[in-house]
Design an enzyme around this catalytic site. Structure first.
Site, mmCIF file in Angstrom:
data_model
loop_
_atom_site.group_PDB
_atom_site.id
_atom_site.type_symbol
_atom_site.label_atom_id
_atom_site.label_comp_id
_atom_site.label_asym_id
_atom_site.label_seq_id
_atom_site.Cartn_x
_atom_site.Cartn_y
_atom_site.Cartn_z
ATOM 1 N N TYR A 222 22.879 -5.878 -44.846
ATOM 2 C CA TYR A 222 21.952 -5.644 -43.736
ATOM 3 C C TYR A 222 21.821 -4.154 -43.443
ATOM 4 O O TYR A 222 20.712 -3.634 -43.268
ATOM 5 C CB TYR A 222 22.445 -6.389 -42.496
ATOM 6 C CG TYR A 222 21.625 -6.126 -41.261
ATOM 7 C CD1 TYR A 222 20.403 -6.761 -41.075
ATOM 8 C CD2 TYR A 222 22.061 -5.246 -40.282
ATOM 9 C CE1 TYR A 222 19.631 -6.524 -39.943
ATOM 10 C CE2 TYR A 222 21.307 -5.003 -39.145
ATOM 11 C CZ TYR A 222 20.093 -5.641 -38.988
ATOM 12 O OH TYR A 222 19.338 -5.395 -37.865
ATOM 13 N N ASN B 64 6.082 -14.172 -33.611
ATOM 14 C CA ASN B 64 6.168 -15.438 -32.894
ATOM 15 C C ASN B 64 7.376 -15.522 -31.965
ATOM 16 O O ASN B 64 7.503 -16.476 -31.195
ATOM 17 C CB ASN B 64 6.225 -16.604 -33.883
ATOM 18 C CG ASN B 64 7.439 -16.521 -34.786
ATOM 19 O OD1 ASN B 64 7.591 -15.555 -35.522
ATOM 20 N ND2 ASN B 64 8.297 -17.527 -34.748
ATOM 21 N N SER B 65 8.286 -14.539 -32.025
ATOM 22 C CA SER B 65 9.477 -14.596 -31.176
ATOM 23 C C SER B 65 10.057 -13.200 -30.990
ATOM 24 O O SER B 65 9.667 -12.244 -31.663
ATOM 25 C CB SER B 65 10.537 -15.519 -31.795
ATOM 26 O OG SER B 65 10.977 -14.999 -33.047
ATOM 27 N N GLY B 66 11.004 -13.093 -30.071
ATOM 28 C CA GLY B 66 11.768 -11.866 -29.895
ATOM 29 C C GLY B 66 10.940 -10.630 -29.593
ATOM 30 O O GLY B 66 9.954 -10.669 -28.854
ATOM 31 N N ILE C 26 1.320 -7.892 -36.585
ATOM 32 C CA ILE C 26 2.756 -7.877 -36.313
ATOM 33 C C ILE C 26 3.430 -8.978 -37.118
ATOM 34 O O ILE C 26 3.141 -10.159 -36.927
ATOM 35 C CB ILE C 26 3.051 -8.097 -34.812
ATOM 36 C CG1 ILE C 26 2.266 -7.116 -33.948
ATOM 37 C CG2 ILE C 26 4.542 -7.983 -34.536
ATOM 38 C CD1 ILE C 26 2.411 -7.359 -32.451
ATOM 39 N N THR C 27 4.331 -8.607 -38.026
ATOM 40 C CA THR C 27 5.090 -9.628 -38.742
ATOM 41 C C THR C 27 6.197 -10.148 -37.821
ATOM 42 O O THR C 27 6.787 -9.402 -37.050
ATOM 43 C CB THR C 27 5.706 -9.076 -40.034
ATOM 44 O OG1 THR C 27 6.683 -8.077 -39.708
ATOM 45 C CG2 THR C 27 4.635 -8.465 -40.939
ATOM 46 N N GLY C 28 6.457 -11.458 -37.909
ATOM 47 C CA GLY C 28 7.464 -12.047 -37.036
ATOM 48 C C GLY C 28 7.097 -11.973 -35.574
ATOM 49 O O GLY C 28 7.957 -11.899 -34.698
#
Length: 308
Positions: free
Chosen positions: A192, A43-45, A39-41
């Site tokens: 975005y 560490n949060s959310g 899983i990239t990212g």
């Protein structure tokens, strides 16, 4: 009388807001024992909540993020909440294509399996640049994950049936791609939107490329989630958005439900290349289903990341 009217109106609005925030939960109880999830990212959310949910199902979970200190702290928290010790982290900076290549080399050397790849990390609509000269939104949200997925694709095929999930957003509908300038930096919000549209096209073309090879792929809109994306903006904007998110957005745990669903559901596996919202397939705008544009973006992305 006026006071009663005010109270009644406030309660009515609050009830409507709460109804708007209700979402489906993933009810599929499939276990993932013996499988490896990246899983990239993570560490949060949403990424962190997804890591907790999949670790609870027995998966070996590897979270990849830029800050090793934050990653180490997140790993401890994920282990505690999931009651699993099979969680680790690796350093990855999606804003640097050299870092992506080094990460993939290390991952392939140290991890013998990759069953589920979740391209979760993302940048909001900030006007900034990656180390390779791309806009931060397009470079991280699309190109970084494009290169990462392609370099890890041989391992995904080896471990088939395997899955690739790429998080997108319903804001894809507000823009179309301009192949004369994919970066499109004049208005950050539209940059975005284009990066999220690129995620949709990427998932569709990946489904075509991997058809019959045991790899299925999904573009996942998790909903509007109370995550930490506002950290990239001013203090006043963060305060304002905290109020808006409390009223309209869902908690990260709920936002992760569609991600978990696409990671484990046999029903989801029937819709490779599909777009998922609220734990079920959803319909894209016609322009976002153009296979010719998806293929053209894939070929342009190969050139931009110098993928042989």
């Amino acid at each position: 009388m006026y006071l009663l009217y005010t109270i009644f109106t406030s309660l009515a609005f609050f009830f409507v807001f709460k109804r708007m925030k209700r979402r489906r939960y993933c009810t599929d109880l499939t276990r993932l024992d013996g499988k490896t999830v990246l899983i990239t990212g993570g560490n949060s959310g949403i990424g962190k909540e997804t890591a907790i949910a999949l670790a609870m199902r027995g998966a070996r979970v590897v979270i990849a993020c830029r800050d090793p200190d934050k990653a180490a702290k997140a790993v401890r928290d994920i282990k505690f909440k999931s009651h699993s010790l099979n969680v680790s982290h690796m350093e990855l900076d999606l804003a640097n294509l050299r870092s992506v290549r080094e990460f993939c080399k290390n991952f392939l050397q140290t991890e013998k399996r990759l069953d589920i790849l979740i391209n979760n990390a993302g940048m909001p609509s900030v006007l900034d640049w990656t180390d390779d000269g791309f806009s931060m939104c397009f470079g991280v949200n699309h190109l970084g994950h494009f290169l990462l997925t392609n370099l890890l694709l041989p391992r995904l095929r080896e471990c088939a049936p395997s899955r690739v999930l790429t998080l997108t957003c319903s804001s894809y509908k507000y823009q179309k791609l301009d192949f004369q300038d994919l970066n499109y930096n004049l208005l950050p919000f539209f940059t975005y939107c284009r990066s999220k549209l690129a995620n949709v096209y990427f998932s569709q073309e990946l489904a075509r490329v991997t058809e019959g090879k045991g790899v299925t792929t999904y573009a996942v809109h998790p909903g509007f989630v109370q995550s930490g994306w506002t950290c990239h903006f001013s203090f006043l904007f963060r305060i304002l958005m905290q109020v808006v998110m409390w009223m309209f957005f869902v908690p990260c745990e709920m936002g992760a439900q569609t991600v978990v669903y696409c990671a484990v559901s046999d029903e989801a596996a029937k819709h490779s290349g599909g777009y998922f919202v609220d734990c079920r397939p959803a319909t894209l705008r016609p322009f976002a289903r153009d296979s010719g544009v998806a293929k053209k973006l894939w070929e342009a992305s190969e050139r931009l990341v110098k993928l042989a």
